[in-house]
Design an enzyme around this catalytic site. Sequence first.
Site, PDB file in Angstrom:
ATOM      1  N   ARG A  54       0.831  -1.210   0.000  1.00  0.00           N
ATOM      2  CA  ARG A  54       0.000   0.000   0.000  1.00  0.00           C
ATOM      3  C   ARG A  54       0.868   1.263   0.000  1.00  0.00           C
ATOM      4  NH1 ARG A  54      -2.328   1.791   4.582  1.00  0.00           N
ATOM      5  NH2 ARG A  54      -2.667  -0.313   5.375  1.00  0.00           N
ATOM      6  N   TYR A 107     -14.590  16.595 -16.000  1.00  0.00           N
ATOM      7  CA  TYR A 107     -15.019  15.199 -16.122  1.00  0.00           C
ATOM      8  C   TYR A 107     -16.186  14.925 -15.157  1.00  0.00           C
ATOM      9  CZ  TYR A 107     -14.741  10.124 -15.719  1.00  0.00           C
ATOM     10  OH  TYR A 107     -15.038   8.791 -15.698  1.00  0.00           O
ATOM     11  N   ASP A 179      -5.997  18.692 -14.883  1.00  0.00           N
ATOM     12  CA  ASP A 179      -6.243  17.348 -15.418  1.00  0.00           C
ATOM     13  C   ASP A 179      -5.777  17.351 -16.874  1.00  0.00           C
ATOM     14  OD1 ASP A 179      -7.324  15.018 -16.569  1.00  0.00           O
ATOM     15  OD2 ASP A 179      -9.059  15.024 -15.233  1.00  0.00           O
ATOM     16  N   LYS A 204      -6.752   6.006 -19.754  1.00  0.00           N
ATOM     17  CA  LYS A 204      -7.063   6.476 -21.106  1.00  0.00           C
ATOM     18  C   LYS A 204      -5.823   6.418 -21.992  1.00  0.00           C
ATOM     19  CE  LYS A 204     -10.967   7.333 -19.061  1.00  0.00           C
ATOM     20  NZ  LYS A 204     -11.287   8.634 -18.484  1.00  0.00           N
TER      21      LYS A 204
HETATM   22  C1  LIG Z   1     -11.710   9.049 -17.281  1.00  0.00           C
HETATM   23  C2  LIG Z   1     -11.315  10.374 -16.767  1.00  0.00           C
HETATM   24  C3  LIG Z   1     -11.082  10.572 -15.398  1.00  0.00           C
HETATM   25  C4  LIG Z   1     -11.286   9.463 -14.386  1.00  0.00           C
HETATM   26  O1  LIG Z   1     -10.384   8.423 -14.557  1.00  0.00           O
HETATM   27  P1  LIG Z   1     -10.689   6.892 -14.096  1.00  0.00           P
HETATM   28  O2  LIG Z   1      -9.397   6.220 -14.386  1.00  0.00           O
HETATM   29  O3  LIG Z   1     -11.836   6.401 -14.904  1.00  0.00           O
HETATM   30  O4  LIG Z   1     -11.021   6.940 -12.647  1.00  0.00           O
HETATM   31  C5  LIG Z   1     -10.686  11.822 -14.981  1.00  0.00           C
HETATM   32  N1  LIG Z   1     -10.525  12.836 -15.851  1.00  0.00           N
HETATM   33  C6  LIG Z   1     -10.743  12.695 -17.171  1.00  0.00           C
HETATM   34  C7  LIG Z   1     -10.555  13.850 -18.069  1.00  0.00           C
HETATM   35  C8  LIG Z   1     -11.140  11.455 -17.673  1.00  0.00           C
HETATM   36  O5  LIG Z   1     -11.378  11.321 -18.979  1.00  0.00           O
END
Ligand SMILES: *Cc1c(COP(=O)(O)O)cnc(C)c1O
Length: 394
Positions: A54, A107, A179, A204
């Site tokens: 962890r 998001y 982000d 992603k």
């Molecule tokens: C998918 C996404 C997230 C969240 O990510 P997860 O891995 O699904 O928890 C956050 N910000 C953006 C822009 C995203 O496309």
Amino acid sequence: MNDSTKSVWGGEEKYLIGGSTQVPIVSSVVFGYDDVEEWSDVILGKKDGYIYGRYKNPTVEAFEEKVRVLEGAEASVSFATGMAAISNALFTLLSPGDRVVSVKDTYGGTNKLFIDHLPRFGMDVSLCDTTDHEAIEKEINKGCNILYLETPTNPTMKLINIARLSKAAHEAGAIVITDNTMATPINQNPLQLGSDLVVHSATKYLGGHADALGGVICGSKDLVHKIYEYRMINGAPLDPNAAYSLIRGMKTLQIRIQRQNENAIEIAGFLTKQPLVEKVFYPGLPDDPSYELAKKQMSGFGGMLSFSLKGGLEAVNEFLPRLRFAHLAANLGAVETTVGPVHTTSHAECTLEERRAMGIPEGLIRYSVGIEDSADLISDLKQAFEYIENKTIV
Ligand SMILES: *Cc1c(COP(=O)(O)O)cnc(C)c1O
């Protein structure tokens, strides 16, 4: 090192043990010591080492290093998912009475944190019109602990000027989080534009193969260490098997993004000429409101676009199943083209009213361009348009 070399070699050297050319998956959840004193030194942070999964894991660290090198950051820390990264950062850095300034187009999950969860802990969140920089600056000047940005936004591909707003936030004594999931470090480096932290859903583009969940944060040693200490207790570390998949995926990051950038420009151009298309959202189109900022702030326009159909949701429901080279799924950033209506993908967590308030049309299709041949993708779209056109005539 340039980006493609960083993608391939970045962060790996220290973790290639026993002559292996690939980072091994260390699945052990605990790490033992023959020497109790050494064990104690590691626990106290006097010596580098591993104790418990962890806290730290070598495979996970190799992934963190690769992202750190690509973002040009001092430090990085990873998480089980992108949302874990975002919520850990916010809950580390905020206390009751603090104030967050952000935008309406974040998001869906992040938006949910802002609307439903932070206020439960006495944190005030002000969500501004995404492209109204003056309004955002005004809100920052009212007092701000965190400025939270996301650019380009998902799904309407709006851009925010990171340098301009970071300056305003720093004058107000705030920490800036960006982000960078949509752009990836290949197309944009928020830390170089003034952001203090950059977060990614590694699920992603970083991983790129839709086979591993993950999240990561990069920034200064001080801030990242604070977030790491909170994660140690809060949990949600990245799994070593996922870390391995993400590392392997990232080796082709630069080459994938380059191809997706090229494909998306071609497809966006094609879509603007389709009579059934109402509007195309892509910052690489010269008449897009974000085009000039994109040219300044990004080194590529990205592989995500969205478009609305004149026939609304009804046309969308007919159109999507006709596509052969696109998964109908709630994902983006993979090597395969992935497509979906917004209400089942990025903003599934939100109500119709919430989506309306964010300016998201109900007939909007999110199209994440893969690395296929663009001519094949275009002819695929063409036959789907022809299908709905004929159907309306009949
Ligand atoms: C998918 C996404 C997230 C969240 O990510 P997860 O891995 O699904 O928890 C956050 N910000 C953006 C822009 C995203 O496309």
